[in-house]
Design a protein around this motif. Sequence first.
Motif, PDB file in Angstrom:
ATOM      1  N   PRO A 436     -10.766   6.296 -18.675  1.00 31.86           N
ATOM      2  CA  PRO A 436     -10.574   5.165 -17.744  1.00 31.86           C
ATOM      3  C   PRO A 436      -9.960   3.935 -18.398  1.00 31.86           C
ATOM      4  O   PRO A 436      -9.210   3.197 -17.765  1.00 31.86           O
ATOM      5  CB  PRO A 436     -11.993   4.892 -17.239  1.00 31.86           C
ATOM      6  N   ARG A 437     -10.251   3.713 -19.684  1.00 29.85           N
ATOM      7  CA  ARG A 437      -9.725   2.512 -20.351  1.00 29.85           C
ATOM      8  C   ARG A 437      -8.228   2.625 -20.640  1.00 29.85           C
ATOM      9  O   ARG A 437      -7.590   1.628 -20.981  1.00 29.85           O
ATOM     10  CB  ARG A 437     -10.473   2.273 -21.662  1.00 29.85           C
ATOM     11  N   ASP A 438      -7.682   3.825 -20.530  1.00 25.12           N
ATOM     12  CA  ASP A 438      -6.257   4.018 -20.792  1.00 25.12           C
ATOM     13  C   ASP A 438      -5.401   3.840 -19.545  1.00 25.12           C
ATOM     14  O   ASP A 438      -4.178   3.942 -19.619  1.00 25.12           O
ATOM     15  CB  ASP A 438      -6.011   5.416 -21.385  1.00 25.12           C
ATOM     16  N   LEU A 439      -6.014   3.584 -18.400  1.00 20.39           N
ATOM     17  CA  LEU A 439      -5.276   3.405 -17.155  1.00 20.39           C
ATOM     18  C   LEU A 439      -4.660   2.012 -17.095  1.00 20.39           C
ATOM     19  O   LEU A 439      -5.109   1.080 -17.771  1.00 20.39           O
ATOM     20  CB  LEU A 439      -6.199   3.596 -15.956  1.00 20.39           C
ATOM     21  N   SER A 440      -3.625   1.863 -16.281  1.00 18.83           N
ATOM     22  CA  SER A 440      -3.073   0.537 -16.032  1.00 18.83           C
ATOM     23  C   SER A 440      -4.075  -0.273 -15.215  1.00 18.83           C
ATOM     24  O   SER A 440      -5.042   0.274 -14.661  1.00 18.83           O
ATOM     25  CB  SER A 440      -1.752   0.644 -15.266  1.00 18.83           C
ATOM     26  N   GLU A 441      -3.840  -1.590 -15.137  1.00 19.24           N
ATOM     27  CA  GLU A 441      -4.765  -2.445 -14.390  1.00 19.24           C
ATOM     28  C   GLU A 441      -4.863  -2.015 -12.931  1.00 19.24           C
ATOM     29  O   GLU A 441      -5.940  -1.986 -12.343  1.00 19.24           O
ATOM     30  CB  GLU A 441      -4.322  -3.904 -14.491  1.00 19.24           C
ATOM     31  N   GLY A 442      -3.729  -1.677 -12.337  1.00 18.05           N
ATOM     32  CA  GLY A 442      -3.744  -1.237 -10.947  1.00 18.05           C
ATOM     33  C   GLY A 442      -4.494   0.070 -10.763  1.00 18.05           C
ATOM     34  O   GLY A 442      -5.214   0.257  -9.777  1.00 18.05           O
ATOM     35  N   PRO A 465      -9.172  -9.354  -7.290  1.00 20.49           N
ATOM     36  CA  PRO A 465      -8.612  -8.020  -7.530  1.00 20.49           C
ATOM     37  C   PRO A 465      -7.157  -8.024  -7.983  1.00 20.49           C
ATOM     38  O   PRO A 465      -6.658  -7.000  -8.447  1.00 20.49           O
ATOM     39  CB  PRO A 465      -8.741  -7.345  -6.158  1.00 20.49           C
ATOM     40  N   THR A 466      -6.454  -9.161  -7.856  1.00 16.35           N
ATOM     41  CA  THR A 466      -5.022  -9.160  -8.185  1.00 16.35           C
ATOM     42  C   THR A 466      -4.733  -9.519  -9.628  1.00 16.35           C
ATOM     43  O   THR A 466      -3.569  -9.549 -10.037  1.00 16.35           O
ATOM     44  CB  THR A 466      -4.252 -10.135  -7.275  1.00 16.35           C
ATOM     45  N   ARG A 467      -5.762  -9.769 -10.431  1.00 17.08           N
ATOM     46  CA  ARG A 467      -5.524 -10.084 -11.840  1.00 17.08           C
ATOM     47  C   ARG A 467      -4.872  -8.883 -12.534  1.00 17.08           C
ATOM     48  O   ARG A 467      -5.366  -7.768 -12.460  1.00 17.08           O
ATOM     49  CB  ARG A 467      -6.830 -10.440 -12.552  1.00 17.08           C
ATOM     50  N   GLY A 468      -3.762  -9.127 -13.186  1.00 18.69           N
ATOM     51  CA  GLY A 468      -3.066  -8.058 -13.905  1.00 18.69           C
ATOM     52  C   GLY A 468      -2.163  -7.204 -13.043  1.00 18.69           C
ATOM     53  O   GLY A 468      -1.579  -6.244 -13.538  1.00 18.69           O
ATOM     54  N   LEU A 469      -2.027  -7.533 -11.762  1.00 13.12           N
ATOM     55  CA  LEU A 469      -1.190  -6.736 -10.868  1.00 13.12           C
ATOM     56  C   LEU A 469       0.145  -7.429 -10.638  1.00 13.12           C
ATOM     57  O   LEU A 469       0.195  -8.644 -10.409  1.00 13.12           O
ATOM     58  CB  LEU A 469      -1.888  -6.520  -9.517  1.00 13.12           C
ATOM     59  N   ASP A 470       1.236  -6.657 -10.667  1.00 11.83           N
ATOM     60  CA  ASP A 470       2.542  -7.213 -10.339  1.00 11.83           C
ATOM     61  C   ASP A 470       2.728  -7.194  -8.823  1.00 11.83           C
ATOM     62  O   ASP A 470       1.863  -6.750  -8.069  1.00 11.83           O
ATOM     63  CB  ASP A 470       3.661  -6.463 -11.060  1.00 11.83           C
ATOM     64  N   TYR A 471       3.894  -7.682  -8.354  1.00 12.73           N
ATOM     65  CA  TYR A 471       4.121  -7.790  -6.910  1.00 12.73           C
ATOM     66  C   TYR A 471       4.074  -6.425  -6.232  1.00 12.73           C
ATOM     67  O   TYR A 471       3.565  -6.287  -5.113  1.00 12.73           O
ATOM     68  CB  TYR A 471       5.472  -8.457  -6.641  1.00 12.73           C
ATOM     69  N   ALA A 473       2.344  -3.751  -7.202  1.00 13.73           N
ATOM     70  CA  ALA A 473       0.957  -3.295  -7.136  1.00 13.73           C
ATOM     71  C   ALA A 473       0.167  -4.077  -6.091  1.00 13.73           C
ATOM     72  O   ALA A 473      -0.723  -3.526  -5.436  1.00 13.73           O
ATOM     73  CB  ALA A 473       0.301  -3.426  -8.509  1.00 13.73           C
ATOM     74  N   LYS A 474       0.491  -5.357  -5.913  1.00 12.02           N
ATOM     75  CA  LYS A 474      -0.196  -6.143  -4.890  1.00 12.02           C
ATOM     76  C   LYS A 474       0.137  -5.631  -3.497  1.00 12.02           C
ATOM     77  O   LYS A 474      -0.722  -5.611  -2.612  1.00 12.02           O
ATOM     78  CB  LYS A 474       0.196  -7.620  -5.020  1.00 12.02           C
ATOM     79  N   THR A 475       1.373  -5.207  -3.302  1.00  8.22           N
ATOM     80  CA  THR A 475       1.749  -4.629  -2.020  1.00  8.22           C
ATOM     81  C   THR A 475       0.950  -3.367  -1.745  1.00  8.22           C
ATOM     82  O   THR A 475       0.498  -3.128  -0.609  1.00  8.22           O
ATOM     83  CB  THR A 475       3.260  -4.322  -1.997  1.00  8.22           C
ATOM     84  N   ALA A 501      -3.076 -13.989  -0.477  1.00 12.72           N
ATOM     85  CA  ALA A 501      -3.895 -14.360   0.682  1.00 12.72           C
ATOM     86  C   ALA A 501      -3.041 -14.495   1.934  1.00 12.72           C
ATOM     87  O   ALA A 501      -3.440 -14.085   3.027  1.00 12.72           O
ATOM     88  CB  ALA A 501      -4.643 -15.656   0.405  1.00 12.72           C
ATOM     89  N   ALA A 502      -1.853 -15.072   1.792  1.00 18.15           N
ATOM     90  CA  ALA A 502      -0.976 -15.255   2.950  1.00 18.15           C
ATOM     91  C   ALA A 502      -0.566 -13.924   3.551  1.00 18.15           C
ATOM     92  O   ALA A 502      -0.406 -13.810   4.772  1.00 18.15           O
ATOM     93  CB  ALA A 502       0.264 -16.052   2.537  1.00 18.15           C
ATOM     94  N   ARG A 503      -0.400 -12.906   2.721  1.00 16.15           N
ATOM     95  CA  ARG A 503       0.063 -11.600   3.202  1.00 16.15           C
ATOM     96  C   ARG A 503      -1.082 -10.687   3.617  1.00 16.15           C
ATOM     97  O   ARG A 503      -0.883  -9.796   4.456  1.00 16.15           O
ATOM     98  CB  ARG A 503       0.872 -10.905   2.110  1.00 16.15           C
ATOM     99  N   ALA A 504      -2.282 -10.874   3.052  1.00 18.69           N
ATOM    100  CA  ALA A 504      -3.341  -9.883   3.227  1.00 18.69           C
ATOM    101  C   ALA A 504      -4.450 -10.292   4.180  1.00 18.69           C
ATOM    102  O   ALA A 504      -5.124  -9.427   4.751  1.00 18.69           O
ATOM    103  CB  ALA A 504      -3.966  -9.547   1.862  1.00 18.69           C
ATOM    104  N   ALA A 505      -4.689 -11.594   4.364  1.00 14.47           N
ATOM    105  CA  ALA A 505      -5.911 -12.035   5.036  1.00 14.47           C
ATOM    106  C   ALA A 505      -5.669 -12.465   6.481  1.00 14.47           C
ATOM    107  O   ALA A 505      -4.639 -13.056   6.813  1.00 14.47           O
ATOM    108  CB  ALA A 505      -6.544 -13.183   4.262  1.00 14.47           C
ATOM    109  N   ASP A 506      -6.649 -12.163   7.330  1.00 11.72           N
ATOM    110  CA  ASP A 506      -6.669 -12.678   8.701  1.00 11.72           C
ATOM    111  C   ASP A 506      -7.327 -14.050   8.754  1.00 11.72           C
ATOM    112  O   ASP A 506      -7.018 -14.867   9.608  1.00 11.72           O
ATOM    113  CB  ASP A 506      -7.471 -11.746   9.623  1.00 11.72           C
ATOM    114  N   ARG A 507      -8.243 -14.271   7.817  1.00 10.93           N
ATOM    115  CA  ARG A 507      -9.107 -15.448   7.856  1.00 10.93           C
ATOM    116  C   ARG A 507      -9.263 -15.975   6.436  1.00 10.93           C
ATOM    117  O   ARG A 507      -9.286 -15.194   5.479  1.00 10.93           O
ATOM    118  CB  ARG A 507     -10.461 -15.039   8.434  1.00 10.93           C
ATOM    119  N   VAL A 508      -9.359 -17.278   6.289  1.00 12.23           N
ATOM    120  CA  VAL A 508      -9.566 -17.896   4.981  1.00 12.23           C
ATOM    121  C   VAL A 508     -10.812 -18.772   5.032  1.00 12.23           C
ATOM    122  O   VAL A 508     -10.965 -19.587   5.953  1.00 12.23           O
ATOM    123  CB  VAL A 508      -8.344 -18.735   4.549  1.00 12.23           C
TER     124      VAL A 508
END
Length: 562
Positions: A436-442, A465-471, A473-475, A501-508
């Motif tokens: 598991p430690r050899d996997l990418s962040e995503g 959850p988005t720490r270490g993720l590129d655009y 991976a975030k998609t 947050a702008a792309r993923a959330a219904d509510r803030v």
Amino acid sequence: MITFDRVSVVYDGTDEPVLRDVNLSVDEGELCLVVGHTGVGKSTLLGAVNGLVPHFTGGTLYGTVTVDGRDTADHPPRELADVVGVVGQDPLNGFVTDTVEEELAYAMEQLAISPTVMRKRVEETLDLLGLADLRHRALHELSGGQQQRVAIGSVLTAHPRVLVLDEPTSALDPTAAEEVLAAVTRLVHDLGVTVLLAEHRLERVVQYADRVIHLPGNGRVVSGAPSEIFTASSIAPPIVELGRAAGWSPLPLSVRDARRAARPLRTALEGAAPPPVRAVPDAPGATLLGARGITVAYRGVPAVREVDLDLRAGEVTALMGRNGSGKSSLLWALQGSGPRAAGTVRVGRDESGAPGAAKGGDPKKLSAAEARRLVGLVPQTPTDLLYLESVKQELDQADIESGTGTGGKAAAGTTGPSARAILDRLAPGIDGATHPRDLSEGQKLALVLAIQLAAAPRVLLLDEPTRGLDYRAKTQLIAMVDELAAGGRSVVVSTHDVEFAARAADRVVVLAEGDIVADGPTTEVIVASPVFAPQVAKILAPLPYLTVDQVTAVLPGGEADA
């Protein structure tokens, strides 16, 4: 200051080099932004600057890396410590002392700097990074963002000539990130410090870069001016994507420049209603979790103050606020594992009638197995939940604990998919024999999500959850979250990433000093705040646009450059 002369790096057990025949020269006082998708070799490039590659990581380095006249092949990291300061992705792994003040002084102690100079530099760094109020705090008591600032400060006190930063703002709220980047820019402009900075949240840093070093993924390196590189790069911030869609030349890299270029675009968009960012139901679903009077305190200091919160089926909620505002404390209190000084949490029972369906109740008063069926939580560092030797072992253990069987098959009397089946849907192609430690962040995030989802929780909490993720991976993460919400779950994402947050959330929901200060639809809450507004909203204000996709949907076929 830094020279790469025909440098290639090959790790043991791999056929292709991570870096291939790299020629690169970085001058004194230059701020270079290193960009590329996850896994293309950014960390390897940065590690070669202070000798971590190959002295610590192993593998073979071909060619020559020279820093301030020193060949890194002949000088291990300890002999470059007075010249190169490095801040890694996970600050907690780099700490060696107990308190903030001690950590800031540690590097200077190793370099035999006099006590009077040490004291002066510690005070300067505390003020520079806004850490004065935390000087006596234990490092393990700090929030992730506060730890990040301490890690940067511990390097700055040694006054290195070269500063290497790997994801320096990944755990920082927008205001704290601006403060850190302003401090780094001041070091470049006023003291001539050379900075190599790798960052996935390009919207935060691109305006400060003198040069961009792009790793396209084939081992090569392309270097040039930011506007030149981003014209055709495979990765770019929203401001650049909007500039490409609008046909602007040269591409603006700051919101100020983009607003000036966007006047014709704003005129063209007037009167057209932007499509919704996400397809959301007409009305929210039933309340899955109700929290009343949640209070969390540490040694008598309140972190969460009498919070009331309802989480509804099919809804994605972004939990936002500055570092230390109580977001993580609230999530752990809702999940039941964290401390709770007062208040109640009630998760409704699963009415599906499926065998093993959750009975509902307060997760804190239930066994760990029963609580997992109600509320699942993925912490800031997903690897905290990974402790076995292979991906397969982790998945099998999750099935056993969740009662969904092993080996990819559901157990008798259950209807939920196995952890392996969930992982294959989230991130297909991961070999079960991989550590598991050899996997990418995503991939690590996908694995932990699969482990938590194997218990079929009705509410899922994701902490940064988005720490270490590129655009890209975030998609993919947004697609995962959409699928969970479409399945009737309630998802809460604690994040500093305003673009996500702008792309993923219904509510803030916005927290400040443990209190909820804003709660409403994403468009209303984040656009109303200059801190939390995404780049597109700032550029096109007062028009109600949040994402580039909304703009291109309204103006197809290149009409945006009219």
